[in-house]
Motif scaffolding. Structure first.
Motif, short mmCIF file in Angstrom:
data_model
loop_
_atom_site.label_atom_id
_atom_site.label_comp_id
_atom_site.label_asym_id
_atom_site.label_seq_id
_atom_site.Cartn_x
_atom_site.Cartn_y
_atom_site.Cartn_z
N GLY A 113 0.82 -1.21 0.00
CA GLY A 113 0.00 0.00 0.00
C GLY A 113 0.86 1.25 0.00
N VAL A 114 1.92 1.23 0.80
CA VAL A 114 2.85 2.37 0.84
C VAL A 114 3.48 2.56 -0.54
CG1 VAL A 114 5.05 3.19 1.77
CG2 VAL A 114 3.35 2.19 3.31
N GLY A 115 3.93 1.45 -1.14
CA GLY A 115 4.53 1.54 -2.46
C GLY A 115 3.56 2.08 -3.50
N SER A 116 2.31 1.65 -3.43
CA SER A 116 1.29 2.12 -4.38
C SER A 116 0.99 3.60 -4.17
CB SER A 116 0.01 1.30 -4.23
OG SER A 116 0.24 -0.06 -4.55
N GLY A 117 1.13 4.07 -2.93
CA GLY A 117 0.89 5.48 -2.65
C GLY A 117 1.88 6.38 -3.40
N ILE A 118 3.04 5.81 -3.73
CA ILE A 118 4.04 6.58 -4.48
C ILE A 118 3.48 7.03 -5.83
CG2 ILE A 118 6.29 6.45 -5.61
CD1 ILE A 118 6.49 6.57 -2.59
N PHE A 119 2.61 6.19 -6.43
CA PHE A 119 2.04 6.54 -7.73
C PHE A 119 1.22 7.82 -7.66
CE2 PHE A 119 2.56 1.88 -8.59
CZ PHE A 119 3.46 2.03 -9.65
N VAL A 178 3.86 10.58 -7.84
CA VAL A 178 4.45 10.59 -9.18
C VAL A 178 3.45 11.15 -10.18
CG1 VAL A 178 5.30 9.14 -11.07
CG2 VAL A 178 6.03 8.68 -8.73
N GLY A 179 2.18 10.74 -10.04
CA GLY A 179 1.15 11.18 -10.97
C GLY A 179 0.98 12.68 -11.00
N TYR A 180 0.83 13.31 -9.82
CA TYR A 180 0.61 14.75 -9.85
C TYR A 180 1.91 15.51 -10.14
CZ TYR A 180 1.86 14.69 -4.80
OH TYR A 180 2.47 14.51 -3.59
N SER A 181 3.06 14.88 -9.87
CA SER A 181 4.32 15.53 -10.23
C SER A 181 4.46 15.60 -11.75
CB SER A 181 5.51 14.76 -9.63
OG SER A 181 5.50 14.83 -8.23
N LEU A 182 4.09 14.52 -12.42
CA LEU A 182 4.16 14.50 -13.88
C LEU A 182 3.15 15.45 -14.50
CD1 LEU A 182 4.60 10.66 -14.60
CD2 LEU A 182 6.34 12.45 -14.68
N LEU A 183 2.01 15.62 -13.83
CA LEU A 183 0.96 16.50 -14.35
C LEU A 183 1.19 17.96 -14.00
CD1 LEU A 183 -2.20 14.32 -13.57
CD2 LEU A 183 -1.18 14.75 -15.82
N ILE A 204 10.25 8.35 -19.80
CA ILE A 204 11.39 8.01 -18.94
C ILE A 204 11.10 8.46 -17.51
CG2 ILE A 204 13.80 8.54 -18.45
CD1 ILE A 204 14.38 8.51 -21.38
N GLN A 205 10.50 9.64 -17.36
CA GLN A 205 10.13 10.10 -16.02
C GLN A 205 9.12 9.14 -15.39
OE1 GLN A 205 9.36 14.31 -15.35
NE2 GLN A 205 10.17 14.83 -17.38
#
Length: 209
Positions: free
Chosen positions: A45-51, A54-59, A149-150
């Motif tokens: 769950g912690v690992g999935s929270g990283i997404f 990452v998602g809003y950083s890319l956006l 790549i990001q």
């Protein structure tokens, strides 16, 4: 061409993930209290929270959050309240009744969904992670690096985080470790509750820089 950048990202992430914080505390608590299965699902769950980060950083949403004190504080208080809630529940832990330790595991087995959600929410609501990933994707990672790549970096960060905390779960769910905490389990719960509350208070006092 991008190996140097990737290795820099990996090193910074390694130093960050190894630093004790809410994620570490919640995985340890789940592992000791509910066993390896619960600890592993919490780690996933912690690992999935990283997404989420990452998602809003890319956006580019992370930049908006970092520049908006109102949004940052809303996220900060929500995360702090969640940690305080978990911590207060742990502080109320009561000693196990004689002969009940063997039955507790079977009667009150932690659901995979519950453990996963706890890990996901703990990581996903952490505003410090917001600022970490914002810094990572704006300062360390070149904005001209291709988006795919990001995204690959993000996939690695999520997988590496999950793997690290799965190892933490494996360590703290060892029979000897759990047996050592079993007799004084309520004191361990209370101690971890105090840690989570302290982290929540520290988080609430965090200022946007």
């Amino acid at each position: 061409m991008y190996w140097a950048e990737f290795l820099t990202v990996a090193l910074i992430h390694l130093l960050a993930v190894a630093s004790p914080g809410p994620d570490f505390a919640i995985v340890v608590r789940e592992s000791v209290a509910n066993g390896r299965r619960a600890g592993t699902w919490t780690a996933l769950g912690v690992g999935s929270g990283i997404f989420v980060h990452v998602g809003y950083s890319l956006l580019g949403i992370g930049l908006i959050v970092s520049q908006s004190i109102l949004l940052f504080n809303a996220l900060k208080w929500l995360a702090a309240a969640y940690l305080l809630y978990i911590g207060l529940k742990a502080l109320r832990a009561k000693p196990a009744e004689p002969g009940s330790l063997e039955l507790a595991g079977a009667a009150l087995e932690r659901s995979a969904r519950g453990a996963f959600t706890t890990g996901f929410v703990t990581n996903g609501l952490n505003p410090k992670a917001t600022l970490f990933f914002l810094s990572l994707f704006t300062v360390v990672i070149n904005p001209h690096t291709p988006l795919w790549i990001q995204a690959g970096y993000g996939l690695y960060l999520a997988a590496a985080t999950a793997l690290w905390f799965c190892l933490v779960a494996r360590l703290f769910s060892q029979p000897r470790v759990r047996a050592g905490f079993a007799r004084l389990g309520h004191w361990f719960d209370r101690a971890m509750g105090a840690v989570l509350i302290a982290l929540g208070v520290k988080l609430a006092l965090t200022q946007l820089r």
